[in-house]
Motif scaffolding. Sequence first.
Motif, PDB file in Angstrom:
ATOM      1  N   GLY A 302       0.812  -1.216   0.000  1.00 37.43           N
ATOM      2  CA  GLY A 302       0.000   0.000   0.000  1.00 37.43           C
ATOM      3  C   GLY A 302       0.840   1.257   0.000  1.00 37.43           C
ATOM      4  O   GLY A 302       0.542   2.231  -0.702  1.00 37.43           O
ATOM      5  N   VAL A 303       1.927   1.246   0.782  1.00 42.37           N
ATOM      6  CA  VAL A 303       2.836   2.408   0.838  1.00 42.37           C
ATOM      7  C   VAL A 303       3.387   2.703  -0.554  1.00 42.37           C
ATOM      8  O   VAL A 303       3.429   3.855  -0.996  1.00 42.37           O
ATOM      9  N   PHE A 304       3.785   1.641  -1.276  1.00 42.57           N
ATOM     10  CA  PHE A 304       4.363   1.869  -2.601  1.00 42.57           C
ATOM     11  C   PHE A 304       3.313   2.138  -3.671  1.00 42.57           C
ATOM     12  O   PHE A 304       3.588   2.837  -4.646  1.00 42.57           O
ATOM     13  N   TYR A 305       2.109   1.591  -3.514  1.00 40.60           N
ATOM     14  CA  TYR A 305       1.045   1.935  -4.465  1.00 40.60           C
ATOM     15  C   TYR A 305       0.800   3.443  -4.421  1.00 40.60           C
ATOM     16  O   TYR A 305       0.552   4.078  -5.446  1.00 40.60           O
ATOM     17  N   ASP A 311       1.383  10.670  -9.318  1.00 39.51           N
ATOM     18  CA  ASP A 311       1.233  11.578 -10.459  1.00 39.51           C
ATOM     19  C   ASP A 311      -0.040  11.303 -11.265  1.00 39.51           C
ATOM     20  O   ASP A 311      -0.303  11.946 -12.272  1.00 39.51           O
ATOM     21  N   MET A 312      -0.844  10.308 -10.820  1.00 39.99           N
ATOM     22  CA  MET A 312      -2.035   9.923 -11.591  1.00 39.99           C
ATOM     23  C   MET A 312      -3.294  10.686 -11.186  1.00 39.99           C
ATOM     24  O   MET A 312      -4.313  10.614 -11.861  1.00 39.99           O
ATOM     25  N   GLY A 313      -3.233  11.373 -10.058  1.00 37.61           N
ATOM     26  CA  GLY A 313      -4.434  12.091  -9.589  1.00 37.61           C
ATOM     27  C   GLY A 313      -5.391  11.190  -8.829  1.00 37.61           C
ATOM     28  O   GLY A 313      -6.428  11.621  -8.365  1.00 37.61           O
TER      29      GLY A 313
END
Length: 516
Positions: A302-305, A311-313
Amino acid sequence: MQVRELSKSYYAIIDVGSNTMRLVIYLKDKSGRLREIENVKAVARLRNHLLDDGTLSEEGQRVLITTLKSFKQVAHSYDLEEMVCVATATIRQAENQEEIIKLVSDRTGFDMRILSEHEEAYYGYLAVANSTQVQEGVTVDIGGGSTEVTYFKDRKLIKSHSFPFGALTLKQDFFKKDLPTEEEFYKLRQFLLDEFKSLPWLKKKNVPLIGIGGGARNLVQVDQNLKEYPLAGLHQYKMKDSDLSFVKNYLFTLSMKKLQKVEGLSKDRADIILPATEVFHSLYDTIQASGFILSRKGLRDGVFYEQLTKDMGTSLFPNVLEESIQELISDYDLNIQQIHHVQHLSHQLFIKLHEKGLGSLKKEDWLELKRASYVFNLGDYIDSEASYQHTFYLLANRTIDGLMHVERLRLALLASFKNKTVFKQFLQPYKKWFLKDERKKLRLMGALLKFCYSLDSTRRKTVRDLQVATHDGDLHITLYCTGEWMPEEYQAEKQKKHLEKSLKRNIELSFVESKG
């Protein structure tokens, strides 16, 4: 010497938990996803080093620093893009947390971030939302010192809560010895039911309960071993209420010596598996869950997601399954132009058979067939001679985010279709998973897909369109072509027998020049 190869990006996370500490190294692959390539675990049990005054003892601090230093040694062999160090319940609850953060920084150079209760719950939810197709559910992550639950709907987080108890604290508070008496276990269950019922949003949800973390993973591994489960993989494995009860009661009957030898149960979790299992079972009953699903992806993912999507909004991948299919296409170097053309032909043939009421095909079956067309015969990448065996094995035994185990098996059966004999051979260990009509339909869809791939055997898009007519019970398939079609005609005539056997009809093929 650095392990890093040209253009490879490595990321690392250290998770300082109450029971275990972990270092996980990820590799960012061609498709942009993070793949776990190293996972180092240390059973630190920091929770046991919290003193009565709420501070982490000197011995606890020594264990923490020693473990972090060993992790640093391992991480040093990678040229890392980023290193994240997070801590959960025990450090969060420690009265001397500022002192601990400074100590970690001075001794290891790590900037340790203490996650709030909400952040810990949020990252667990995010991992589930980005690695499964579950649209609505309740997540539960039981650590050593806290238990996080969330409720999400339409993949959006609605509610979250962190309970100040975990597997270690429940054991300490309710069991006098390593293993509970019947009375102690009963009292634990009553406590948990009261705690969970204190949150109105958990009651009678009738949605899947998704377990995260080591306790859930061990529970599933024990269940799989007891059942001699034939498929590989834990992620998105599903258990029923009766399975949870059976495993819990089985574990309860064992001595500590026998518990430590149970297949699938880590020796270091033997004394805390019962409180963890009771948390899952009590919560299952509270929400009246529709099933218990394991997510192998949790807080660390989850931290890395969050990092990957900044940058995807939005922190959610638009479509989890599509991402997984793209990953397979990339990993096995599949020809996307050919895939799209075969999909076009498969869709035409599927619609024509559906319209004529042949093969009991339903409109919704097309989505499954389309999915299989993306990865049809991908085992060719490994060995063309045994490509169907490789295809089946790879798809049936590889975790595919967004697919439950039975869906993954169906995909493997369709994409590896060679003939009736091989299909039955692949299906044999799982025969009881499907009704007879389901098996027939899968065989038909596999034969249809194989036939349509033969229509583009030279990858020139020679066969552009097709029409289907029936005459005296026979099927007449007219194939409209551009250019020379002899190789396609040869392959199609060779492969049509599988379709004939499935449909129990003769098929006549006519290859003609396309007028368009």
